[in-house]
Scaffold this motif. Structure first.
Motif, PDB file in Angstrom:
ATOM      1  N   GLY A  68       3.889   0.586   1.152  1.00 45.97           N
ATOM      2  CA  GLY A  68       3.931  -0.274   0.348  1.00 45.97           C
ATOM      3  C   GLY A  68       2.339  -0.391  -0.115  1.00 45.97           C
ATOM      4  O   GLY A  68       1.896  -1.398  -0.814  1.00 45.97           O
ATOM      5  N   GLU A  69       1.673   0.518   0.230  1.00 45.15           N
ATOM      6  CA  GLU A  69       0.170   0.546  -0.094  1.00 45.15           C
ATOM      7  C   GLU A  69      -0.205   1.374  -0.978  1.00 45.15           C
ATOM      8  O   GLU A  69       0.497   2.450  -1.504  1.00 45.15           O
ATOM      9  CB  GLU A  69      -0.766   0.909   1.266  1.00 45.15           C
ATOM     10  CG  GLU A  69      -0.483  -0.378   2.333  1.00 45.15           C
ATOM     11  CD  GLU A  69      -1.125  -1.310   2.083  1.00 45.15           C
ATOM     12  OE1 GLU A  69      -2.128  -1.804   1.131  1.00 45.15           O
ATOM     13  OE2 GLU A  69      -0.509  -2.618   2.293  1.00 45.15           O
ATOM     14  N   ASP A 120       5.416   3.238  -2.656  1.00 45.42           N
ATOM     15  CA  ASP A 120       6.547   2.387  -2.836  1.00 45.42           C
ATOM     16  C   ASP A 120       7.565   2.533  -2.027  1.00 45.42           C
ATOM     17  O   ASP A 120       8.588   1.618  -2.017  1.00 45.42           O
ATOM     18  CB  ASP A 120       7.010   2.390  -4.391  1.00 45.42           C
ATOM     19  CG  ASP A 120       5.868   1.983  -5.351  1.00 45.42           C
ATOM     20  OD1 ASP A 120       4.835   1.422  -5.031  1.00 45.42           O
ATOM     21  OD2 ASP A 120       6.062   2.598  -6.651  1.00 45.42           O
ATOM     22  N   LYS A 122       9.544   3.145   1.963  1.00 47.37           N
ATOM     23  CA  LYS A 122       9.711   2.397   3.302  1.00 47.37           C
ATOM     24  C   LYS A 122       9.070   3.024   4.399  1.00 47.37           C
ATOM     25  O   LYS A 122       9.055   2.434   5.486  1.00 47.37           O
ATOM     26  CB  LYS A 122      11.271   2.018   3.565  1.00 47.37           C
ATOM     27  CG  LYS A 122      11.645   1.418   2.425  1.00 47.37           C
ATOM     28  CD  LYS A 122      13.324   1.285   2.478  1.00 47.37           C
ATOM     29  CE  LYS A 122      14.044   0.186   1.641  1.00 47.37           C
ATOM     30  NZ  LYS A 122      13.475  -0.302   0.573  1.00 47.37           N
TER      31      LYS A 122
END
Length: 156
Positions: A68-69, A120, A122
């Motif tokens: 997510g970073e 993007d 997991k």
């Protein structure tokens, strides 16, 4: 043939036979080489620049981009290439072009062109990057940490 020549030829023959015997006896253990990346161009198709002058310095970095970073917008002044060890990563150019990488994919990075990486996925993305730089000179120039772009719009 003199004795020395016979000894040399016998020794060379023995090395070849023993070497082949080891290779035949250990088929699964034979050295295997795979080209992971080889190019005169970066991932956007542009030619790589000439190497800078000065004392060469190789830097190898293991970079982890959490799920997510994204990395800051940055440039590299030196040729560099990497292999994504795990996860997924999308590398973006400022002009909109992007490249999606999955674990095992290689990348010949952009030089002197603004870009960033975005995870993007997991799981954390882990990439091993090799930089061919010059001693005393930096390899990465941070241009923007995206902080301003990621903040919610102010209500007036």
């Amino acid at each position: 043939m003199n004795r020395f020549t016979k000894t040399v030829l016998f020794s060379l023959g023995l090395v070849v036979v023993v070497g082949l015997g080891v290779a035949w006896a250990h088929e699964d253990g034979v050295l295997k080489v795979t080209v992971v990346a080889k190019s005169t161009k970066s991932w956007d198709g542009e030619p790589l620049p000439a190497y800078p002058s000065g004392q060469p310095e190789i830097t190898i970095l293991r970079i982890i981009i959490p799920a997510g970073e994204k990395t800051p917008l940055h440039t590299h002044g030196v040729i560099n290439a990497g292999v994504l060890l795990r996860g997924e990563l999308v590398v973006h150019k400022e002009e909109g072009k992007s490249l999606t990488l999955k674990a095992g994919d290689s990348l010949i990075e952009l030089v002197n062109k603004p870009h960033w990486g975005q995870n993007d996925g997991k799981v954390d993305a882990e990439i091993l990057v090799f930089y061919a730089g010059v001693e005393g000179k930096g390899i990465t120039n941070i241009l923007d940490d995206h902080a301003e772009h990621d903040k919610p719009a102010k209500k007036e």
